[in-house]
Write an enzyme that holds these catalytic residues in place. Structure first.
Site, mmCIF file in Angstrom:
data_model
loop_
_atom_site.group_PDB
_atom_site.id
_atom_site.type_symbol
_atom_site.label_atom_id
_atom_site.label_comp_id
_atom_site.label_asym_id
_atom_site.label_seq_id
_atom_site.Cartn_x
_atom_site.Cartn_y
_atom_site.Cartn_z
ATOM 1 N N ASP A 184 0.737 -1.471 0.241
ATOM 2 C CA ASP A 184 0.001 0.282 0.178
ATOM 3 C C ASP A 184 0.739 1.164 -0.027
ATOM 4 O OD1 ASP A 184 -1.967 -1.327 -0.045
ATOM 5 O OD2 ASP A 184 -3.245 -1.502 2.393
ATOM 6 N N ASP A 230 -14.147 -3.760 -1.327
ATOM 7 C CA ASP A 230 -13.910 -3.880 0.427
ATOM 8 C C ASP A 230 -15.066 -3.234 0.776
ATOM 9 O OD1 ASP A 230 -11.267 -2.542 -0.678
ATOM 10 O OD2 ASP A 230 -11.845 -0.448 -0.848
#
Length: 257
Positions: free
Chosen positions: A11, A130
């Site tokens: 990330d 998500d």
């Protein structure tokens, strides 16, 4: 027996590797190119580069970092974050990515998935979902909603139904992220993964919650996930890709060499 993959996630925000818990309390981890080289050498099957700042801060993806990582590794490389148009995908693919993943932009304009698949083929298009648990107070039935904006905005869409629609539109793979489990080290949301894998025919990458070798093996043994995504356990030195693969093989999992 289906061969399973281990995907190392990186990330990125402001050019640095970061990691949080449930998409909050973000900590600096290190340099993305150095970590990509490390995980590549250690045997990762793929690397997922997730520019978490590109979508949330409405900026362009860091193409220079994408180029450096692509030039440094010899395994498939997926890029996500900040891809809002077909031109954005084209720029990322030209920079060296093998696949691109979209989340928020696909929820806002689902037709983008068809455009991407039409240009590069479904195998290059990943829908990143998500998902967060939503319990019906009356029936106590458990479901999951798909969130956008880095897990902050509830789309109101059922995550399983969205997975089905995304595949119909052209997504060739699903990166299934559990917001509830993300960064906790308490294990994957197996119920979520089973619900999605039973509803679609494309490969599913299980993401969110890896904390032990046992948990990683569990998701590969006891769901139909095609791959396990790992991040925190690698970043904080709890284990390595080699240890994960050796342990998985000892449990009878057919792991990619």
């Amino acid at each position: 027996m289906k061969t399973k993959r281990i995907v190392a996630a990186i990330d990125i925000d402001n050019g640095r590797v970061v990691k949080g818990v449930k998409f909050e309390n973000i900590k600096d981890i290190g340099d993305p190119v150095e970590l990509a080289l490390k995980y590549n050498a250690d045997g990762a099957d793929e690397i997922a580069f997730l520019d978490i700042g590109a979508s949330g801060k409405n900026r362009a993806i860091l193409l220079d970092v994408v180029q450096k990582i692509a030039a440094s590794v010899n395994i498939p490389f997926c890029v996500a974050g900040g891809i809002r148009t077909l031109d954005d995908m084209r720029a990322v693919m030209d920079a060296g990515a093998n696949k691109t993943a979209v989340c928020t932009s696909a929820l806002l304009r689902p037709q983008l998935l068809s455009e991407m698949a039409g240009a590069y083929g479904s195998k290059s298009v990943i829908i990143s979902i998500d998902a967060k648990r939503m319990t019906n107070d009356r029936s106590q039935e458990v479901k999951w909603n798909a969130f956008s904006g880095g897990g902050k905005t509830d789309s109101g869409l059922d995550a399983v139904e969205w997975a089905i629609k995304a595949v119909q539109l052209g997504a060739g793979e699903i990166m299934l992220n559990s917001i509830d489990a993300d960064g906790t080290g308490e294990g994957y949301d197996l119920e979520l993964i089973r619900s999605v894998t039973s509803a679609v025919s494309v490969p599913v990458i299980a993401s969110g919650g890896a904390g032990t070798l046992e948990q990683i093996a569990d998701v590969l043994l006891n769901t139909n996930a095609d791959a396990a995504l790992v991040a925190s356990v690698l970043h904080f030195g709890k284990t390595t890709i080699k240890e994960i693969k050796n342990y998985a093989e000892s449990k009878g999992i057919c792991i990619r060499k």
